[in-house]
Design an enzyme around this catalytic site. Structure first.
Site, PDB file in Angstrom:
ATOM      1  N   ASN A 128       0.826  -1.212   0.000  1.00 15.91           N
ATOM      2  CA  ASN A 128       0.000   0.000   0.000  1.00 15.91           C
ATOM      3  C   ASN A 128       0.855   1.254   0.000  1.00 15.91           C
ATOM      4  O   ASN A 128       0.565   2.240  -0.697  1.00 15.91           O
ATOM      5  CB  ASN A 128      -0.923   0.000   1.217  1.00 15.91           C
ATOM      6  CG  ASN A 128      -2.113  -0.930   1.050  1.00 15.91           C
ATOM      7  OD1 ASN A 128      -2.628  -1.088  -0.047  1.00 15.91           O
ATOM      8  ND2 ASN A 128      -2.544  -1.549   2.134  1.00 15.91           N
ATOM      9  N   ASP A 137      -5.699  -3.088  -3.268  1.00 10.39           N
ATOM     10  CA  ASP A 137      -6.994  -3.742  -3.507  1.00 10.39           C
ATOM     11  C   ASP A 137      -6.889  -4.745  -4.653  1.00 10.39           C
ATOM     12  O   ASP A 137      -7.472  -5.839  -4.596  1.00 10.39           O
ATOM     13  CB  ASP A 137      -8.057  -2.695  -3.833  1.00 10.39           C
ATOM     14  CG  ASP A 137      -8.444  -1.860  -2.621  1.00 10.39           C
ATOM     15  OD1 ASP A 137      -8.048  -2.223  -1.496  1.00 10.39           O
ATOM     16  OD2 ASP A 137      -9.140  -0.842  -2.813  1.00 10.39           O
ATOM     17  N   ASP A 163      -5.665  -8.210   5.005  1.00 10.05           N
ATOM     18  CA  ASP A 163      -4.937  -9.040   4.037  1.00 10.05           C
ATOM     19  C   ASP A 163      -4.928 -10.507   4.456  1.00 10.05           C
ATOM     20  O   ASP A 163      -4.015 -11.252   4.114  1.00 10.05           O
ATOM     21  CB  ASP A 163      -3.502  -8.522   3.875  1.00 10.05           C
ATOM     22  CG  ASP A 163      -2.731  -8.536   5.191  1.00 10.05           C
ATOM     23  OD1 ASP A 163      -3.372  -8.686   6.258  1.00 10.05           O
ATOM     24  OD2 ASP A 163      -1.487  -8.396   5.162  1.00 10.05           O
TER      25      ASP A 163
END
Length: 239
Positions: A128, A137, A163
């Site tokens: 991220n 995503d 996750d």
């Protein structure tokens, strides 16, 4: 259940025969499917306005049956959506826990093994941070898809949150599940996830817990999660 020897004759026919034995005049038998007979009306009562009203009622009943069918379909769709993870094409945690309970019940009834594999992406925060949340995503959707594509239809894939994912492997004891978990991890890691021009590498750890017949779903999930954490920590120490 109908008692043995019970008559299957319509009530209106039985009533008509009883009246005849009592000396009443027996009315002609209406044609099959006659709505008037179904509602207990005598032929002389079926005037044109009554027949028209009955036809209208029958049409309305057909419409109500169709509406009930549509509502049942909408309810089934809503229930399916309630079980679906918001981001990935797998079950959410609540639905997955319910499937663990079902697997335990199946194991208890048929003495058939089942196991749970808990997965957690390694270093996902850096994905991220480096590539952005859209890439993150995309990576999560890729993991869900790869897990789903590499298990049987009878197995269940769920996203536990963030996750973390889990898989129920039916007809699989702990040893079989360990081997399958390693194969699933390779399927996830072999190819980076694509997000536009970005190629996002994936690394994953897993833990396995056989589902006992009397197991509580959350306990099974927590123990598989703990086994995953031990493996992740061992990988970090070795690296």
């Amino acid at each position: 259940m109908k008692p043995s020897g019970a008559s299957s004759e319509p009530f209106t026919a039985i009533r008509r025969r009883a009246l005849a034995r009592a000396g009443a005049q027996t009315a002609r038998k209406p044609a099959a499917g006659d709505t008037g007979e179904a509602m207990g009306l005598a032929p002389e009562e079926l005037t044109a306005p009554v027949r028209a009203a009955l036809q209208t009622l029958a049409s309305e009943l057909d419409g109500l049956r169709a509406e009930v069918g549509r509502l049942k379909t909408q309810l089934a769709d809503a229930e399916a959506m309630a079980d679906q993870d918001a981001l990935t094409p797998v079950k959410n945690r609540r639905a997955f826990a319910r499937e663990v309970a079902r697997a335990a019940a199946f194991s208890r009834r048929y003495d058939a093994p089942a196991s749970l594999v808990y997965f957690d992406l390694d270093g996902f925060k850096s994905v991220n941070d480096r590539f952005g949340h859209a890439a993150g995503d995309a990576a999560l959707r890729a993991v869900a898809q790869r897990l789903t594509e590499n298990v049987r239809e009878s197995d269940v894939v769920g996203r536990m949150g963030g996750d973390e994912f889990a898989v129920i492997l039916v007809q699989a004891d702990a040893a079989t599940a360990e081997a399958k978990a390693a194969a699933l991890a390779r399927a996830v890691e072999t190819t980076p996830a694509q997000c536009g021009d970005w190629s996002v590498p994936l690394h994953i750890s897993y833990g396995v817990r056989q589902i006992d017949a009397a197991a509580d779903p959350e306990t099974v999930i927590a123990e598989a999660d703990a086994a995953m954490f031990v493996r992740k920590r061992s990988k970090a120490s070795a690296g």
